[in-house]
Design a protein around this motif. Structure first.
Motif, PDB file in Angstrom:
ATOM      1  N   MET A   1       0.813  -1.195   0.000  1.00  0.00           N
ATOM      2  CA  MET A   1       0.000   0.000   0.000  1.00  0.00           C
ATOM      3  C   MET A   1       0.856   1.259   0.000  1.00  0.00           C
ATOM      4  O   MET A   1       0.366   2.322  -0.298  1.00  0.00           O
ATOM      5  CB  MET A   1      -0.927   0.016   1.211  1.00  0.00           C
ATOM      6  CG  MET A   1      -1.973  -1.098   1.176  1.00  0.00           C
ATOM      7  SD  MET A   1      -3.075  -1.092   2.588  1.00  0.00           S
ATOM      8  CE  MET A   1      -4.274   0.099   2.051  1.00  0.00           C
ATOM      9  N   VAL A   2       2.116   1.137   0.332  1.00  0.00           N
ATOM     10  CA  VAL A   2       3.009   2.291   0.369  1.00  0.00           C
ATOM     11  C   VAL A   2       4.008   2.239  -0.778  1.00  0.00           C
ATOM     12  O   VAL A   2       4.187   3.208  -1.494  1.00  0.00           O
ATOM     13  CB  VAL A   2       3.749   2.370   1.731  1.00  0.00           C
ATOM     14  CG1 VAL A   2       4.792   3.468   1.725  1.00  0.00           C
ATOM     15  CG2 VAL A   2       2.754   2.592   2.858  1.00  0.00           C
ATOM     16  N   SER A   3       4.651   1.096  -0.951  1.00  0.00           N
ATOM     17  CA  SER A   3       5.706   0.979  -1.958  1.00  0.00           C
ATOM     18  C   SER A   3       5.163   0.758  -3.364  1.00  0.00           C
ATOM     19  O   SER A   3       5.831   1.058  -4.341  1.00  0.00           O
ATOM     20  CB  SER A   3       6.632  -0.189  -1.604  1.00  0.00           C
ATOM     21  OG  SER A   3       5.915  -1.409  -1.695  1.00  0.00           O
ATOM     22  N   ARG A  34       3.526  -8.468   3.575  1.00  0.00           N
ATOM     23  CA  ARG A  34       2.736  -9.108   4.619  1.00  0.00           C
ATOM     24  C   ARG A  34       1.740  -8.123   5.189  1.00  0.00           C
ATOM     25  O   ARG A  34       1.886  -6.914   5.051  1.00  0.00           O
ATOM     26  CB  ARG A  34       3.599  -9.724   5.701  1.00  0.00           C
ATOM     27  CG  ARG A  34       4.347  -8.746   6.563  1.00  0.00           C
ATOM     28  CD  ARG A  34       5.228  -9.550   7.530  1.00  0.00           C
ATOM     29  NE  ARG A  34       6.082  -8.684   8.278  1.00  0.00           N
ATOM     30  CZ  ARG A  34       5.814  -8.240   9.492  1.00  0.00           C
ATOM     31  NH1 ARG A  34       4.718  -8.584  10.097  1.00  0.00           N
ATOM     32  NH2 ARG A  34       6.650  -7.439  10.115  1.00  0.00           N
ATOM     33  N   VAL A  35       0.733  -8.667   5.831  1.00  0.00           N
ATOM     34  CA  VAL A  35      -0.303  -7.849   6.450  1.00  0.00           C
ATOM     35  C   VAL A  35       0.185  -7.421   7.831  1.00  0.00           C
ATOM     36  O   VAL A  35       0.728  -8.228   8.588  1.00  0.00           O
ATOM     37  CB  VAL A  35      -1.627  -8.637   6.553  1.00  0.00           C
ATOM     38  CG1 VAL A  35      -2.669  -7.849   7.331  1.00  0.00           C
ATOM     39  CG2 VAL A  35      -2.138  -8.974   5.165  1.00  0.00           C
ATOM     40  N   VAL A  79      -5.744  -3.038   9.069  1.00  0.00           N
ATOM     41  CA  VAL A  79      -4.567  -3.710   8.518  1.00  0.00           C
ATOM     42  C   VAL A  79      -4.075  -3.018   7.252  1.00  0.00           C
ATOM     43  O   VAL A  79      -4.832  -2.359   6.546  1.00  0.00           O
ATOM     44  CB  VAL A  79      -4.830  -5.208   8.230  1.00  0.00           C
ATOM     45  CG1 VAL A  79      -5.123  -5.965   9.504  1.00  0.00           C
ATOM     46  CG2 VAL A  79      -5.938  -5.394   7.218  1.00  0.00           C
ATOM     47  N   LEU A  80      -2.799  -3.199   6.989  1.00  0.00           N
ATOM     48  CA  LEU A  80      -2.160  -2.697   5.778  1.00  0.00           C
ATOM     49  C   LEU A  80      -1.329  -3.828   5.196  1.00  0.00           C
ATOM     50  O   LEU A  80      -0.697  -4.580   5.951  1.00  0.00           O
ATOM     51  CB  LEU A  80      -1.222  -1.526   6.102  1.00  0.00           C
ATOM     52  CG  LEU A  80      -1.822  -0.293   6.756  1.00  0.00           C
ATOM     53  CD1 LEU A  80      -0.728   0.560   7.378  1.00  0.00           C
ATOM     54  CD2 LEU A  80      -2.575   0.506   5.710  1.00  0.00           C
ATOM     55  N   PRO A 134     -12.762  -1.711   2.597  1.00  0.00           N
ATOM     56  CA  PRO A 134     -12.559  -0.377   3.178  1.00  0.00           C
ATOM     57  C   PRO A 134     -11.081  -0.028   3.336  1.00  0.00           C
ATOM     58  O   PRO A 134     -10.240  -0.915   3.517  1.00  0.00           O
ATOM     59  CB  PRO A 134     -13.243  -0.494   4.542  1.00  0.00           C
ATOM     60  CG  PRO A 134     -13.269  -1.950   4.845  1.00  0.00           C
ATOM     61  CD  PRO A 134     -13.342  -2.659   3.532  1.00  0.00           C
ATOM     62  N   ILE A 135     -10.807   1.253   3.234  1.00  0.00           N
ATOM     63  CA  ILE A 135      -9.437   1.735   3.427  1.00  0.00           C
ATOM     64  C   ILE A 135      -9.135   1.801   4.922  1.00  0.00           C
ATOM     65  O   ILE A 135     -10.030   1.711   5.755  1.00  0.00           O
ATOM     66  CB  ILE A 135      -9.238   3.120   2.761  1.00  0.00           C
ATOM     67  CG1 ILE A 135     -10.187   4.155   3.365  1.00  0.00           C
ATOM     68  CG2 ILE A 135      -9.399   3.024   1.251  1.00  0.00           C
ATOM     69  CD1 ILE A 135      -9.899   5.558   2.916  1.00  0.00           C
TER      70      ILE A 135
END
Length: 166
Positions: A1-3, A34-35, A79-80, A134-135
Motif C-alpha cells: 500500500m506504500v511501496s 505481509r499484512v 490492517v495494511l 474499506p481503506i
C-alpha cells in the motif's frame, strides 16, 4: 500500500502478471509483502489492556475498544499490506502516517528521514469498493502516529518492541 510493490499474487492474476512481465507504465517490482496491524493486538490486548483503553477513553475515544477487541482487530480498516521493510518499521513505531488536508492522503514521517528514502512522501489510500474493501481507518492511523511520536521522542520504542517480542 506504500511501496506499490506486487507480491506473489501476480502468479494467480493473469492481467497483473502480464502487466508486471511487460514492465509497462509505473509498474513496481515484485517483493515479499505481509499484512500488518495498525493497532496491534500485542499493544491493545496483551500489554495491560485496561490501561491502554483507559488512556484512549481519556482522549475521547470512548467506543474504540468495541471496534478493536477480539476478532474485530482483524478488520480490513485495521490492517495494511506492506513490503517487509516498511512493515517492520511500522510495527516498531519508526514510521507513521500523518493526515493531510486531502481526503485519504497521508504524509509519511519517521524517526529519522533515512528510513523513508525509498518510499513516496505522500500516500493516498483508494479502494474500488469502500463497502467490501474499506481503506484504513483514519482514527487508527492517527493513534498509531501519536504512539509513534511518543515512542520516538521518549525513546520508549525499544521497550515496546521488547515487550511485544517476549
Amino acid at each position: 500500500m506504500v511501496s506499490g510493490f506486487y507480491d506473489d499474487s501476480v502468479l494467480s492474476i493473469k492481467e497483473l502478471e502480464t502487466l508486471v512481465s511487460s514492465g509497462s507504465g509505473s509498474c513496481q517490482p515484485v517483493a515479499p509483502t505481509r499484512v500488518v496491524y495498525i493497532s496491534d493486538p500485542c499493544t491493545n490486548q496483551e500489554i495491560h489492556p485496561d490501561s491502554y483503553w483507559d488512556v484512549l477513553r481519556t482522549f475521547g475515544y470512548e467506543d474504540l475498544a468495541a471496534t478493536l477487541r477480539g476478532k474485530l482487530v482483524n478488520r480490513l480498516q485495521n490492517v495494511l499490506t506492506l513490503d517487509l521493510n516498511f512493515a517492520a518499521e511500522l510495527e516498531q513505531f519508526n514510521v507513521w502516517f500523518v493526515a493531510t488536508a486531502v481526503e485519504n492522503q497521508y504524509k509519511l514521517e519517521a524517526a529519522g528521514p533515512y528510513r523513508l528514502r525509498q518510499y513516496p512522501e505522500y500516500v493516498t489510500f483508494t479502494t474500488p469498493d469502500q463497502g467490501q474493501y474499506p481503506i484504513p481507518d483514519p482514527t487508527y492511523l492517527r493513534i498509531h502516529a501519536a504512539c509513534s511520536n511518543i515512542a520516538y521522542l521518549s525513546g520508549a520504542a525499544n521497550a515496546i518492541d521488547d515487550l511485544c517480542n517476549t
